[in-house]
Scaffold this motif. Sequence first.
Motif, PDB file in Angstrom:
ATOM      1  N   VAL A  18       9.862   3.635 -12.480  1.00 16.03           N
ATOM      2  CA  VAL A  18       9.852   2.801 -11.276  1.00 16.03           C
ATOM      3  C   VAL A  18      10.803   1.639 -11.526  1.00 16.03           C
ATOM      4  O   VAL A  18      10.721   0.977 -12.560  1.00 16.03           O
ATOM      5  CB  VAL A  18       8.428   2.274 -10.983  1.00 16.03           C
ATOM      6  CG1 VAL A  18       8.446   1.309  -9.815  1.00 16.03           C
ATOM      7  CG2 VAL A  18       7.476   3.426 -10.722  1.00 16.03           C
ATOM      8  N   LYS A  19      11.711   1.402 -10.593  1.00 14.52           N
ATOM      9  CA  LYS A  19      12.652   0.284 -10.716  1.00 14.52           C
ATOM     10  C   LYS A  19      12.061  -0.938 -10.021  1.00 14.52           C
ATOM     11  O   LYS A  19      11.697  -0.885  -8.852  1.00 14.52           O
ATOM     12  CB  LYS A  19      13.994   0.637 -10.096  1.00 14.52           C
ATOM     13  CG  LYS A  19      15.039  -0.437 -10.289  1.00 14.52           C
ATOM     14  CD  LYS A  19      16.391   0.051  -9.835  1.00 14.52           C
ATOM     15  CE  LYS A  19      17.456  -0.959 -10.121  1.00 14.52           C
ATOM     16  NZ  LYS A  19      18.039  -0.824 -11.431  1.00 14.52           N
ATOM     17  N   ILE A  20      11.962  -2.016 -10.778  1.00  9.14           N
ATOM     18  CA  ILE A  20      11.449  -3.287 -10.248  1.00  9.14           C
ATOM     19  C   ILE A  20      12.633  -4.242 -10.179  1.00  9.14           C
ATOM     20  O   ILE A  20      13.081  -4.757 -11.200  1.00  9.14           O
ATOM     21  CB  ILE A  20      10.331  -3.842 -11.153  1.00  9.14           C
ATOM     22  CG1 ILE A  20       9.224  -2.800 -11.318  1.00  9.14           C
ATOM     23  CG2 ILE A  20       9.789  -5.146 -10.588  1.00  9.14           C
ATOM     24  CD1 ILE A  20       8.226  -3.124 -12.413  1.00  9.14           C
ATOM     25  N   ALA A  21      13.149  -4.446  -8.977  1.00  9.28           N
ATOM     26  CA  ALA A  21      14.398  -5.195  -8.799  1.00  9.28           C
ATOM     27  C   ALA A  21      14.162  -6.642  -8.406  1.00  9.28           C
ATOM     28  O   ALA A  21      13.153  -6.982  -7.790  1.00  9.28           O
ATOM     29  CB  ALA A  21      15.245  -4.512  -7.743  1.00  9.28           C
ATOM     30  N   GLU A  46      -2.567  -0.898 -13.073  1.00  9.50           N
ATOM     31  CA  GLU A  46      -3.975  -1.044 -12.720  1.00  9.50           C
ATOM     32  C   GLU A  46      -4.284  -0.488 -11.328  1.00  9.50           C
ATOM     33  O   GLU A  46      -5.238   0.253 -11.147  1.00  9.50           O
ATOM     34  CB  GLU A  46      -4.381  -2.521 -12.785  1.00  9.50           C
ATOM     35  CG  GLU A  46      -4.387  -3.082 -14.186  1.00  9.50           C
ATOM     36  CD  GLU A  46      -4.587  -4.595 -14.212  1.00  9.50           C
ATOM     37  OE1 GLU A  46      -4.900  -5.178 -13.149  1.00  9.50           O
ATOM     38  OE2 GLU A  46      -4.423  -5.172 -15.287  1.00  9.50           O
ATOM     39  N   LYS A  47      -3.469  -0.841 -10.354  1.00  9.48           N
ATOM     40  CA  LYS A  47      -3.735  -0.436  -8.972  1.00  9.48           C
ATOM     41  C   LYS A  47      -3.584   1.066  -8.754  1.00  9.48           C
ATOM     42  O   LYS A  47      -4.297   1.645  -7.943  1.00  9.48           O
ATOM     43  CB  LYS A  47      -2.835  -1.196  -7.999  1.00  9.48           C
ATOM     44  CG  LYS A  47      -3.237  -2.640  -7.829  1.00  9.48           C
ATOM     45  CD  LYS A  47      -2.441  -3.312  -6.745  1.00  9.48           C
ATOM     46  CE  LYS A  47      -2.954  -4.736  -6.529  1.00  9.48           C
ATOM     47  NZ  LYS A  47      -2.254  -5.406  -5.447  1.00  9.48           N
ATOM     48  N   ALA A  48      -2.647   1.700  -9.461  1.00  9.92           N
ATOM     49  CA  ALA A  48      -2.411   3.136  -9.283  1.00  9.92           C
ATOM     50  C   ALA A  48      -3.173   3.968 -10.309  1.00  9.92           C
ATOM     51  O   ALA A  48      -3.101   5.188 -10.269  1.00  9.92           O
ATOM     52  CB  ALA A  48      -0.923   3.432  -9.364  1.00  9.92           C
ATOM     53  N   ASP A  49      -3.873   3.314 -11.239  1.00 12.58           N
ATOM     54  CA  ASP A  49      -4.642   3.991 -12.282  1.00 12.58           C
ATOM     55  C   ASP A  49      -3.763   4.930 -13.102  1.00 12.58           C
ATOM     56  O   ASP A  49      -4.036   6.125 -13.228  1.00 12.58           O
ATOM     57  CB  ASP A  49      -5.823   4.746 -11.660  1.00 12.58           C
ATOM     58  CG  ASP A  49      -6.791   5.239 -12.732  1.00 12.58           C
ATOM     59  OD1 ASP A  49      -6.910   4.577 -13.775  1.00 12.58           O
ATOM     60  OD2 ASP A  49      -7.416   6.310 -12.526  1.00 12.58           O
ATOM     61  N   ALA A  94       0.833  -1.205   0.000  1.00 17.03           N
ATOM     62  CA  ALA A  94       0.000   0.000   0.000  1.00 17.03           C
ATOM     63  C   ALA A  94       0.871   1.260   0.000  1.00 17.03           C
ATOM     64  O   ALA A  94       0.546   2.248  -0.667  1.00 17.03           O
ATOM     65  CB  ALA A  94      -0.927  -0.002   1.212  1.00 17.03           C
ATOM     66  N   ASN A  95       1.983   1.206   0.713  1.00 20.39           N
ATOM     67  CA  ASN A  95       2.896   2.358   0.754  1.00 20.39           C
ATOM     68  C   ASN A  95       3.514   2.630  -0.609  1.00 20.39           C
ATOM     69  O   ASN A  95       3.687   3.788  -0.994  1.00 20.39           O
ATOM     70  CB  ASN A  95       3.999   2.146   1.787  1.00 20.39           C
ATOM     71  CG  ASN A  95       3.487   2.214   3.199  1.00 20.39           C
ATOM     72  OD1 ASN A  95       2.435   2.789   3.462  1.00 20.39           O
ATOM     73  ND2 ASN A  95       4.213   1.596   4.111  1.00 20.39           N
ATOM     74  N   VAL A  96       3.859   1.580  -1.332  1.00 22.50           N
ATOM     75  CA  VAL A  96       4.425   1.737  -2.677  1.00 22.50           C
ATOM     76  C   VAL A  96       3.399   2.384  -3.605  1.00 22.50           C
ATOM     77  O   VAL A  96       3.718   3.317  -4.345  1.00 22.50           O
ATOM     78  CB  VAL A  96       4.890   0.373  -3.246  1.00 22.50           C
ATOM     79  CG1 VAL A  96       5.197   0.468  -4.728  1.00 22.50           C
ATOM     80  CG2 VAL A  96       6.098  -0.134  -2.487  1.00 22.50           C
ATOM     81  N   ILE A  97       2.169   1.922  -3.544  1.00 22.55           N
ATOM     82  CA  ILE A  97       1.103   2.482  -4.374  1.00 22.55           C
ATOM     83  C   ILE A  97       0.913   3.967  -4.063  1.00 22.55           C
ATOM     84  O   ILE A  97       0.810   4.793  -4.981  1.00 22.55           O
ATOM     85  CB  ILE A  97      -0.224   1.715  -4.176  1.00 22.55           C
ATOM     86  CG1 ILE A  97      -0.083   0.259  -4.599  1.00 22.55           C
ATOM     87  CG2 ILE A  97      -1.364   2.395  -4.927  1.00 22.55           C
ATOM     88  CD1 ILE A  97       0.138   0.019  -6.057  1.00 22.55           C
ATOM     89  N   GLU A  98       0.880   4.318  -2.784  1.00 23.55           N
ATOM     90  CA  GLU A  98       0.701   5.720  -2.398  1.00 23.55           C
ATOM     91  C   GLU A  98       1.869   6.586  -2.858  1.00 23.55           C
ATOM     92  O   GLU A  98       1.673   7.716  -3.305  1.00 23.55           O
ATOM     93  CB  GLU A  98       0.509   5.844  -0.880  1.00 23.55           C
ATOM     94  CG  GLU A  98      -0.825   5.345  -0.395  1.00 23.55           C
ATOM     95  CD  GLU A  98      -2.000   5.995  -1.110  1.00 23.55           C
ATOM     96  OE1 GLU A  98      -2.026   7.236  -1.233  1.00 23.55           O
ATOM     97  OE2 GLU A  98      -2.893   5.253  -1.567  1.00 23.55           O
ATOM     98  N   GLU A  99       3.081   6.063  -2.757  1.00 24.11           N
ATOM     99  CA  GLU A  99       4.259   6.815  -3.195  1.00 24.11           C
ATOM    100  C   GLU A  99       4.222   7.037  -4.711  1.00 24.11           C
ATOM    101  O   GLU A  99       4.555   8.119  -5.198  1.00 24.11           O
ATOM    102  CB  GLU A  99       5.541   6.076  -2.792  1.00 24.11           C
ATOM    103  CG  GLU A  99       6.805   6.821  -3.134  1.00 24.11           C
ATOM    104  CD  GLU A  99       6.943   8.151  -2.417  1.00 24.11           C
ATOM    105  OE1 GLU A  99       7.528   9.077  -3.018  1.00 24.11           O
ATOM    106  OE2 GLU A  99       6.473   8.279  -1.280  1.00 24.11           O
ATOM    107  N   ILE A 100       3.808   6.022  -5.443  1.00 25.68           N
ATOM    108  CA  ILE A 100       3.702   6.156  -6.901  1.00 25.68           C
ATOM    109  C   ILE A 100       2.630   7.183  -7.262  1.00 25.68           C
ATOM    110  O   ILE A 100       2.838   8.034  -8.132  1.00 25.68           O
ATOM    111  CB  ILE A 100       3.428   4.785  -7.553  1.00 25.68           C
ATOM    112  CG1 ILE A 100       4.690   3.920  -7.464  1.00 25.68           C
ATOM    113  CG2 ILE A 100       2.970   4.942  -8.998  1.00 25.68           C
ATOM    114  CD1 ILE A 100       4.507   2.497  -7.886  1.00 25.68           C
TER     115      ILE A 100
END
Length: 99
Positions: free
Chosen positions: A49-52, A68-71, A31-37
């Motif tokens: 966004v880096k996906i490691a 999808e989640k962040a629209d 949830a924190n990642v989504i909010e930051e994005i």
Amino acid sequence: MELTTKQKLYLKSKAHDLKPVVMIGQKGITANVIEEIKSSIDHHELIKVKIAGLEKEDREAVALELSEKADIALVQILGSNATYFKQKKKESAFNLPKE
């Protein structure tokens, strides 16, 4: 938001020199990642966004799930970086091609 090929090419050229603003690690999408994005995209409109630490197929799945989640619109996946875009309703810094 669905982007046309010309719009994606335009945004790719603008994103070339950008550095990732959010990094996703072993904990994955939280949830924190989504909010930051969401916060970053509201401010910048175009972000990376880096996906490691994942295989190619897994990175693609995570990138689509984030979209999808962040629209937000997924512009491209290049290596471990995914580029996203969400245009501001007022005073956008990007003049997208119509077609």
